[in-house]
Scaffold this motif. Structure first.
Motif, short mmCIF file in Angstrom:
data_model
loop_
_atom_site.label_atom_id
_atom_site.label_comp_id
_atom_site.label_asym_id
_atom_site.label_seq_id
_atom_site.Cartn_x
_atom_site.Cartn_y
_atom_site.Cartn_z
N ALA A 354 0.85 -1.19 0.00
CA ALA A 354 0.00 0.00 0.00
C ALA A 354 0.88 1.24 0.00
O ALA A 354 1.78 1.37 0.84
N LEU A 355 0.63 2.13 -0.95
CA LEU A 355 1.38 3.37 -1.09
C LEU A 355 0.49 4.56 -0.75
O LEU A 355 -0.73 4.47 -0.81
N ARG A 356 1.10 5.66 -0.42
CA ARG A 356 0.36 6.88 -0.18
C ARG A 356 0.14 7.61 -1.50
O ARG A 356 1.04 7.65 -2.35
N GLY A 380 0.76 3.56 -7.56
CA GLY A 380 0.85 2.12 -7.78
C GLY A 380 1.10 1.78 -9.23
O GLY A 380 1.91 0.89 -9.55
N VAL A 381 0.45 2.49 -10.14
CA VAL A 381 0.62 2.24 -11.57
C VAL A 381 2.04 2.56 -12.02
O VAL A 381 2.66 1.82 -12.80
N PHE A 395 0.63 -5.94 -10.61
CA PHE A 395 -0.66 -5.34 -10.91
C PHE A 395 -1.13 -4.51 -9.72
O PHE A 395 -0.85 -4.86 -8.57
N VAL A 396 -1.85 -3.44 -10.01
CA VAL A 396 -2.50 -2.71 -8.92
C VAL A 396 -3.86 -3.35 -8.65
O VAL A 396 -4.42 -4.06 -9.50
N VAL A 403 -2.52 0.42 -4.25
CA VAL A 403 -1.99 -0.84 -3.72
C VAL A 403 -1.50 -1.73 -4.85
O VAL A 403 -2.25 -2.08 -5.76
N LEU A 404 -0.22 -2.07 -4.78
CA LEU A 404 0.38 -3.02 -5.71
C LEU A 404 0.22 -4.42 -5.14
O LEU A 404 0.66 -4.69 -4.02
N ARG A 405 -0.46 -5.30 -5.89
CA ARG A 405 -0.69 -6.65 -5.38
C ARG A 405 0.25 -7.60 -6.09
O ARG A 405 0.40 -7.59 -7.31
N LEU A 406 0.90 -8.45 -5.30
CA LEU A 406 1.87 -9.41 -5.81
C LEU A 406 1.48 -10.80 -5.34
O LEU A 406 1.44 -11.06 -4.14
#
Length: 435
Positions: A354-356, A380-381, A395-396, A403-406
């Protein structure tokens, strides 16, 4: 690869752009996605110039796992029937028995489909048919697919808004709000409540344990079916066969998919208890197939499902749990120094970074000429874009682009995850330097 397959691939890039979806191709090109893969090796994608590690989650055993490929090829090399006019398919039957045994919880009925959304539709219809009630409840932030019924369940936005009016009787409750859940169920007209143990597209948000307890107790008290959508969390992804195994009450129905067909064949399933299924479809022969699809449980897909279950050992799931914990801990420790970093979320082989959000004219979609995305965060992108160049396909989250999901493949090397942590750290440092 035969020459005919090579020709299909060579000519197909432009064919997709012209005849399938031009904007999807334009997006992939604009973001620099490594989409022109032409072969798979050791679970990775190759385009002739570089190797790419895929973190989408559909290819949980890696692209073209040799055991999945061999099982399907062995079946195709036989003269065994794929589709049975009677709908009594022995390969589907043997796979259903294995699924119920692995799932535990006294599950005894399985409906096979091709996509997660189709399996969700089966669960919706099961709920209404078994209870004869009209209402279906989901949660804000949910993603359950994009067919017409499942689309009504999900978070408002690009996947839902243009398709209204939606399925009547469907309501999304505030996320993890126990009071709202109790009030909604008190009317005694709710057929089913469908939830994800972890909302992947909603930002990698696990359901709080207190809410799960309330969910299990209140649905049982008010006679509503509890449905766990485990398309993204099930089949070993969290370190267990099902994430809902630890709930105080096992769900009345579960939905599985994604890598169920080994990443090679489309396969999903709705799994439920015998008594629930009989209430819905057990009144007479004509009603037994009131819900069906033509290729439900086709033999080729089910052979791939058998091979996938063979790979999904207890040892592999335990590795998912322990290695996933180590991966998330390493991300949290390394990224904590960055201004744009918020937190790491997840379980097992699920990590959400999770990014700001940042308010900066250079880091806005308007700056890139994409005014239609002005309300979306870019961090995220942009991080995804930078990781593409490093050989990682991330992917976001669909509902939360911060949020970048891995979702690593289950047989990924520990060394590869360590390198990914290094590269995320380096690229996030560069991104922070721009603000």
């Amino acid at each position: 690869m035969t020459s005919s397959i090579e020709a299909m691939i060579r000519d197909g890039w432009d064919g997709f752009r012209r005849f399938v979806n031009p904007l999807v191709t334009a997006r992939a090109q604009l973001l620099g996605e490594p989409f022109e893969a032409i072969y798979a090796e050791d679970g990775r994608l190759g385009d002739g110039e570089r190797w790419v590690e895929d973190f989408h989650g559909t290819q949980s055993f890696g692209h073209r796992h040799p055991a999945i490929t061999a099982a399907v090829m062995e079946y195709l090399g036989s003269n065994a029937t794929n589709w049975y006019p009677s709908r009594v398919n022995p390969i589907a039957g043997s796979l259903a028995a294995r699924v119920c045994e692995r799932a535990g919880g006294d599950y005894e009925r399985v409906f096979f489909a091709s996509s997660g959304s189709e399996a969700v539709e089966a669960a919706l219809k099961l709920g209404r048919a078994a209870t004869r009630r009209p209402r279906i409840l989901s949660l804000r932030g949910a993603y359950h697919g994009t067919t017409m019924g499942s689309c009504a369940l999900i978070e408002p936005g690009m996947f839902r808004d243009r398709f209204g009016p939606h399925l009547p009787g469907v309501e999304a409750l505030p996320f993890a709000d126990e009071a709202a859940l109790a009030a909604a169920l008190a009317s005694e007209d709710v057929a089913a409540v469908i939830v994800e143990p972890i909302q992947l597209e909603g930002g990698v948000r696990p359901l709080p344990s207190s809410y799960v307890e309330a969910l299990c107790a209140l649905t049982e008290r008010h006679g509503a079916l509890l449905v766990a959508d485990e398309i993204q969390t099930g089949l070993g992804r969290t370190g267990r066969f099902l994430a809902s195994e630890t709930w105080p009450r096992r769900p009345d129905a579960i939905v599985i998919g994604k890598h169920f067909g080994g990443g090679l064949m489309p396969l999903s399933a709705m799994v439920t208890h015998a008594d629930v299924f009989e209430r819905a479809y057990g009144d007479h022969y004509a009603g037994a197939e009131a819900h069906n699809t033509t290729f439900s449980g086709n033999a080729a897909a089910c052979v791939a499902g058998h091979a996938a279950l063979d790979l999904l050992t207890d040892e592999l799931m335990e590795r998912n749990r322990t290695l996933g914990e180590r991966f998330r801990a390493a991300l949290s420790e390394r990224l904590a120094r960055h201004e744009l970093f918020d937190e790491v979320r997840g379980a097992g082989m699920i990590a959400g970074i999770a990014l700001r959000a940042v308010d900066h004219p250079w880091l806005s979609f308007e700056h890139f000429g994409l005014d239609g995305l002005a309300d979306q965060p870019t961090t995220g992108v942009i991080l995804c874009y930078r990781l593409y160049k490093r050989g990682y396909y991330g992917f976001v989250c669909g509902h939360d682009w911060r949020v970048l999901r891995l979702l690593p493949r289950f047989n990924i090397l520990e060394k590869t995850l360590d390198e990914l942590v290094d590269h995320v750290d380096e690229e996030l440092e560069k991104l922070c330097a721009l603000i």
